[in-house]
Design a protein around this motif. Structure first.
Motif: not given
Length: 70
Positions: A46-70
Motif C-alpha cells: 500500500a505504501v509503495i502504491g502511494v509513493l508510486n502515485n506521488l513520485y512515479g512520474e518524477k522517478r521515470d523522468l530521473l531514470l530516463a535521463g537527459e535524452n528521455g530514453n529508458y
C-alpha cells in the motif's frame, strides 16, 4: 495489466498464508507468523502504491535521463 503495488500485496499475503499453513502443519502453532507479519504484508504494498502515485512520474523522468530514453 496489474499495478506493482497490487501484485506486491497479493504475493506477500500469499507467502504469509503459505508460511502460516506450513507452521500449522509442522509446528501445530502460528510460529513466527504474527499480526505484524500480516500487517506488513499489506502495508508495504500500500505504501509503495502511494509513493508510486506521488513520485512515479518524477522517478521515470530521473531514470530516463537527459535524452528521455529508458
Amino acid at each position: 495489466m496489474f499495478s506493482f503495488s497490487k501484485v506486491k500485496i497479493g504475493f506477500d499475503v500469499t507467502m504469509v498464508a503459505v508460511s502460516l499453513t506450513a507452521c500449522m502443519i509442522v509446528l501445530k502453532k502460528f510460529g513466527s507468523v504474527g499480526i505484524g507479519t500480516v500487517i506488513a504484508a499489506v502495508l508495504v504494498g500500500a505504501v509503495i502504491g502511494v509513493l508510486n502515485n506521488l513520485y512515479g512520474e518524477k522517478r521515470d523522468l530521473l531514470l530516463a535521463g537527459e535524452n528521455g530514453n529508458y
